[in-house]
Scaffold this active site. Structure first.
Site, mmCIF file in Angstrom:
data_model
loop_
_atom_site.group_PDB
_atom_site.id
_atom_site.type_symbol
_atom_site.label_atom_id
_atom_site.label_comp_id
_atom_site.label_asym_id
_atom_site.label_seq_id
_atom_site.Cartn_x
_atom_site.Cartn_y
_atom_site.Cartn_z
ATOM 1 N N PHE B 123 -15.614 -17.685 -11.558
ATOM 2 C CA PHE B 123 -16.320 -17.786 -10.004
ATOM 3 C C PHE B 123 -16.952 -16.291 -9.983
ATOM 4 C CE2 PHE B 123 -17.205 -19.472 -5.984
ATOM 5 C CZ PHE B 123 -17.095 -18.458 -5.080
ATOM 6 N N ASN B 129 -20.021 -2.885 -5.536
ATOM 7 C CA ASN B 129 -20.309 -2.468 -4.180
ATOM 8 C C ASN B 129 -20.254 -3.789 -3.009
ATOM 9 O OD1 ASN B 129 -20.877 0.266 -4.483
ATOM 10 N ND2 ASN B 129 -23.113 -0.094 -5.166
ATOM 11 N N ILE B 157 -13.857 -10.417 -12.202
ATOM 12 C CA ILE B 157 -13.975 -11.774 -12.462
ATOM 13 C C ILE B 157 -12.752 -12.700 -13.342
ATOM 14 C CG2 ILE B 157 -15.506 -13.632 -13.121
ATOM 15 C CD1 ILE B 157 -16.338 -12.004 -10.844
ATOM 16 N N ARG B 269 27.069 -12.951 -8.921
ATOM 17 C CA ARG B 269 27.312 -11.266 -8.784
ATOM 18 C C ARG B 269 28.466 -10.783 -7.781
ATOM 19 N NH1 ARG B 269 27.246 -6.610 -11.897
ATOM 20 N NH2 ARG B 269 26.862 -4.853 -10.653
ATOM 21 N N GLU B 364 -9.467 -13.084 -3.623
ATOM 22 C CA GLU B 364 -9.881 -14.106 -3.047
ATOM 23 C C GLU B 364 -9.945 -13.823 -1.760
ATOM 24 O OE1 GLU B 364 -8.257 -18.052 -5.408
ATOM 25 O OE2 GLU B 364 -9.423 -18.077 -3.627
#
Lengths: 262, 388, 343
Positions: B123, B129, B157, B269, B364
């Site tokens: 996409f 910029n 991308i 632990r 996103e």
């Protein structure tokens, strides 16, 4: 060519805890797997189908709601699924199951090959396949690591002690498959969705047969009965072995005897 | 109200989990270490049909809807954020743009091979910029007969280094700006003029390709215009909305995994004579995270259901992304702390999860943008318009 | 009294068992391997003896093969009262139909209450067919066997999910009751070398097997079993001693070699053999820690082992807290002695 694959389900052991001290079984998460040997058997059937000209029918008799086992089989690529239902069959032991499956084969109009897992994950019993072979009067191959069909005969690789041999017999035959023999393929995504929605012809692919139509319910009396549960002794850690090196080695050897898987 | 997953959803989850455990888990550390894309796994995923999980069956997809897609992303996110990112960029934005606004012919030609995993998608929105200020893009597409000539470039991308098909956005009328002056195109990466310039060397999700693309007189046929000329942003925003929801699902998976690993370690632990699980400080960390994960789960699947039932969901998808990314970051931070030194070691998966999670708050649409989207919708209902 | 005089006395008291009269009884279908009675058959005889005593019945054995007649002696020594031998070239190697036909004829005549098999390749193939043909019930892989005397029914505990727990099963009505036992589960009976008997030779014409063996499967490789799925793991630490001996021990136990991080650093094992939370997690039936000190990272990665034996020279080694059986000694020496004890 018609291949019948028997699919059983087993409780996922990851959801089980057997508490030795309380002597109780806790089912924390009730989820079911396709019996791994049967899953491998289905893969074997689908590989034969990949080669062309075979119809794969899966059959299961697990109680509702788990026609899930059958749906998974269809999603992997089986052509048809037969769901055997009816009183008495859900708790059937292998003796009864073999008779019902024999009647199923006859009602289906015959089959060329029956595939099933060798040893069940839960009970460790390996008798269903051979019992069915006996009921059908067909040859049996127990423990086939690979399966091939050619000219109405079946060839399989089977263990013989520490070696592997090729065996052959005429069809129709019953073949049992070890769980580790083949890696079952992933279901096809779109087919999986269609199976659950009853779309794309998948609704017609599932048949439901009542066991009472196949055989006399008298024949459904189990041969075995459960007489309770037993638990291994609680683990006793930190047991020190005394004595000389030789005595210690003997003690270890003794402890290992019977713990080593065959 | 029935909050249970359908049998179909459960069966899908079982299938995905089996695949992920067998195919993805074994390579997760390796692809991070070697900085490579798991192409083999992507192809295998394609063969199962999962790369088309939410697309209709008539276009080669599975037809399992957004719920199905969220299940896929959640299960991938549990094990390997890199793989989830590859898949998310392919399905959720790259192919998704064609799904939302493609013509029938474009769907048959491009969506179907993408859904079947025969080709991979990316996409192309972001430029050097134009990050959050997406409208500030300057890649230019000029009409020449029945073709458009594209010049410019894109940065960051995902899948850019190996995608066969890229849905990209370019300025077609500088005078009109974002409204009416920007158009979406479907381009193929083997066309002359399409170049992959370089790959980013990243903090995390190192099993992904994050590439800089350069377009040098790239000629795009007019029939590859996606949506309407001048309305490229409409198409892209629709695609991003869908992508945000499923990124939230991947973050859910990652947060759940961090929780599970932490619980397991706390059980194992022992310090000062007792397990970590017996110490209140640890219990509270776990309880807080578990609460957030449950809330996130409810949010993600409810929004997925809303998408599948045709209800509006834009700000809710933004909430999924915003909340999901922040919960995931808190989760991996907690996991590192609980695991102590082991959480910092490269021999153990926790530090990879920590590095991988951070990007979710950025890509996103940064979380700042998500907040603006949410606030914008809220205030608009009261007649107030916000300008970013 | 010296040994030779004792021998003489015992020889005079030798009883030659006239083969017990047929009818009912607890039967063992014997297997032979390498010219000897298979160990699992002897174990089955031990079980048969216990059951027969409670039932007030005799123990019989059916021995089928080619050139096996003399092996009947071993069965008598183990405590069998009557041996029926079918000695015919057509009975070797094992073929289902030839064996089944003879056993069915024999058992239809003799009417056993209980029939025992080893849970071997032969047992898996033959026992269910026999049960199916005769309408009997079959319980496979019983580990604890007892008798319900009122109904003359065997109760067998069957391991579930590989031994997580046991389901006790019984076959109350159908007869014969057929059982198979896993090799190595039961102890061998006392072998009385003065006990002798005359086996009954069966006159047989074995049928043809339906499955033909074509030959060795050249080039067939079974799927690899990864370390994480191995059922026996022999793991070494830096103090493990002779590496080759450890390899042999693993081979003898049918297991895989692994190691802790220290062993990897020392070049004793590869990176994919390291049992550690940062490496491979294992959950075998048996975990043998040879010269491993133990620490959180190693211990957590083998915590799901069913049975752990730890060998280390330092009695305070942390591994001993996680082990079922602890041997404080030089690991190398113990491995050497273990090879002898097992071999």
């Amino acid at each position: 060519m018609r291949i019948l694959v028997i699919l059983r389900r087993v409780l996922d052991p990851a959801g089980l805890v057997a508490h030795a001290r309380l002597r109780r079984l806790f089912i924390n998460r009730e989820e079911y797997l396709i019996e791994p040997g049967d899953h491998a058997a289905l893969e074997a059937a689908l590989r034969i189908k990949d080669g062309g000209g075979a119809e794969v029918v899966v059959v299961s008799g697990q109680p509702e709601p788990d026609d899930d086992t059958l749906r998974r089989g269809l999603a992997m690529g089986a052509d048809r699924a037969i769901y055997l239902s009816g009183a008495g069959f859900a708790d059937a032991d292998d003796g009864v199951a073999a008779e019902v499956l024999k009647a199923t084969v006859e009602r289906l109009g015959g089959a060329d090959l029956v595939l099933v897992g060798m040893t069940r994950l839960d009970t460790g019993q390996a008798q269903l396949g051979p019992r069915l072979a006996g009921a059908l009067g067909w040859p049996q191959i127990v423990g086939a690591w690979s399966v091939e069909i050619a000219d109405g005969r079946i060839r399989a690789v089977r263990r013989d002690g520490d070696d592997y041999v090729i065996v052959e017999t005429d069809l129709p035959a019953v073949v049992t498959v070890p769980a580790k023999a083949l890696e079952p393929r992933y279901p096809d995504g779109a087919r999986l969705i269609n199976v659950y929605r009853g779309e794309g012809g998948m609704a017609e692919a599932v048949l439901q047969w009542d066991v009472a139509d196949l055989m006399d319910p008298e024949g459904l009396v189990p041969l075995l009965e459960g007489r309770g549960r037993d638990f291994p002794p609680e683990r006793e850690r930190g047991v020190r072995v005394e004595g000389s090196i030789e005595e210690a080695a003997q003690a270890v050897a003794e402890a290992l005897r019977g713990r080593r898987p065959g | 109200m029935d909050f249970t997953f359908s049998r179909e959803a459960k069966a899908l989850r079982r299938m995905v989990r089996a695949f992920v455990e067998k195919e993805v888990a074994p390579i997760a550390a390796e692809i991070d270490r070697e900085h490579r894309v798991p192409l083999g796994v992507m192809r295998k995923l394609g063969k199962t049909g999962l790369l088309g999980v939410c697309f209709p069956q008539e276009y080669g997809g599975m037809g399992a809807g957004e719920v199905g897609y969220c299940i896929l992303m959640e299960e991938l996110g549990r094990v390997c954020t890199s793989t989830a990112t590859n898949v998310g960029a392919h399905i959720g934005i790259g192919a998704m743009a064609i799904h939302v606004d493609g013509t029938e012919e474009q769907k048959l030609r491009y969506l179907a091979p993408l859904a079947r995993g025969e080709q991979f998608a990316a996409f192309g929105l972001t430029e050097s910029n134009a990050g959050s200020d997406a409208a500030n893009i300057s890649t230019r597409a000029v009409r020449d007969g029945d073709e458009w000539v594209v010049n410019g470039g894109k940065v960051y991308i995902t899948n850019g280094g190996y995608a066969d098909v890229v849905t990209l956005i370019a300025v077609t009328d500088p005078a009109l700006g974002a409204r009416g002056g920007v158009t979406a195109f479907i381009v193929e990466s083997d066309w002359p003029g399409f170049e992959v310039a370089r790959e980013e060397d990243k903090m995390g999700i190192r099993g992904t390709s994050t590439a800089e693309l350069v377009f040098d007189d790239l000629r795009v046929p007019h029939e590859n215009v996606l949506g309407k000329v001048g309305e490229g942003f409409v198409t892209f925003m629709k695609a991003l909305d869908m992508g945000r929801l499923t990124l939230g699902a991947a973050c859910l998976g990652g947060a759940q995994a961090a929780l599970d690993w932490s619980v397991a370690w706390a059980r194992t632990r022992e310090q000062f004579g007792t397990q970590l699980a017996q110490k209140q400080s640890i219990q509270w960390m776990i309880a807080d995270l578990a609460t957030e994960v449950e809330a996130l789960r409810s949010l993600v699947y409810r929004v997925a259901w809303m998408v599948d039932t045709g209800q509006p969901f834009t700000e809710l998808a933004a909430m999924c992304k915003l909340y999901g990314s922040e919960v995931a970051s808190r989760a991996v931070d907690m996991a590192v702390q609980i695991h102590g030194g082991l959480g910092y070691s490269r021999d153990y998966p926790i530090e990879r999860a920590f590095r991988d999670a951070r990007i979710a708050e950025i890509f996103e649409g940064t979380n700042e943008i998500q907040r603006i989207v949410i606030a914008s919708r809220i205030f608009r209902e009261h007649g107030v318009r916000i300008s970013p | 009294m010296d040994a030779s005089y004792l021998d003489l006395v015992m020889a005079q008291q030798e009883e030659t068992f006239k083969d017990a009269e047929g009818g009912g009884g607890v039967w063992v279908v014997a297997e032979s391997a390498g010219g000897e009675i298979a160990p699992v058959t002897l174990e089955a005889v031990g079980v048969a003896r216990t059951l027969a005593e409670s039932l007030g019945a005799y123990v019989y054995a059916a021995l089928l093969g080619d050139g096996v007649r003399l092996l009947a002696e071993t069965l008598y020594q183990a405590g069998v009262d009557g041996v029926r031998v079918a000695d015919h070239p057509g009975l070797s190697p094992f073929g289902l139909e030839p064996h089944l036909g003879i056993l069915v004829d024999l058992f239809e005549a003799e009417g056993p209450e209980i029939v025992l098999f080893g849970a071997t390749e032969m047992g898996r193939a033959l026992a269910p067919r026999l049960a199916q043909r005769m309408g009997g019930g079959l319980i496979e892989r019983g580990t604890r066997v007892s008798l319900d005397p009122s109904s003359r029914t065997v109760e067998a505990a069957v391991p579930m999910y590989g031994g997580e727990y046991f389901e006790v099963l019984a076959c109350p009505e159908a007869r014969p009751q057929v059982l198979t036992i896993e090799p190595g589960t039961f102890a061998r009976p006392f072998m009385d070398r003065y006990r002798k008997g005359e086996p009954t030779m069966l006159d047989v014409e074995p049928g043809e097997p339906a499955v033909r063996v074509l030959g060795p499967a050249e080039g067939f490789r079974p799927p690899e079993v990864g370390l994480s799925e191995a059922s026996v793991v022999v793991a070494v630490g830096r103090q493990a001693g002779d590496r080759a001996r450890v390899e042999r021990l693993a081979e003898m136990l049918g297991g895989r070699v692994a190691g802790d991080r220290g062993a990897w650093d020392a070049g004793l094992v590869e990176a994919d053999q390291v049992v550690d939370v940062r490496g491979v997690r294992v959950s075998p039936e048996v975990y043998l820690a040879v010269g491993i000190r133990g620490d959180t990272f190693h211990d957590a990665a083998m915590a799901d082992s069913a049975f752990v034996v730890a060998i280390h020279a330092d009695p305070d080694a942390p591994i001993f807290e996680k082990a079922d059986l602890c041997v404080t000694a030089e690991p190398g020496e113990v491995v050497r002695a273990l090879l002898t004890a097992l071999g």
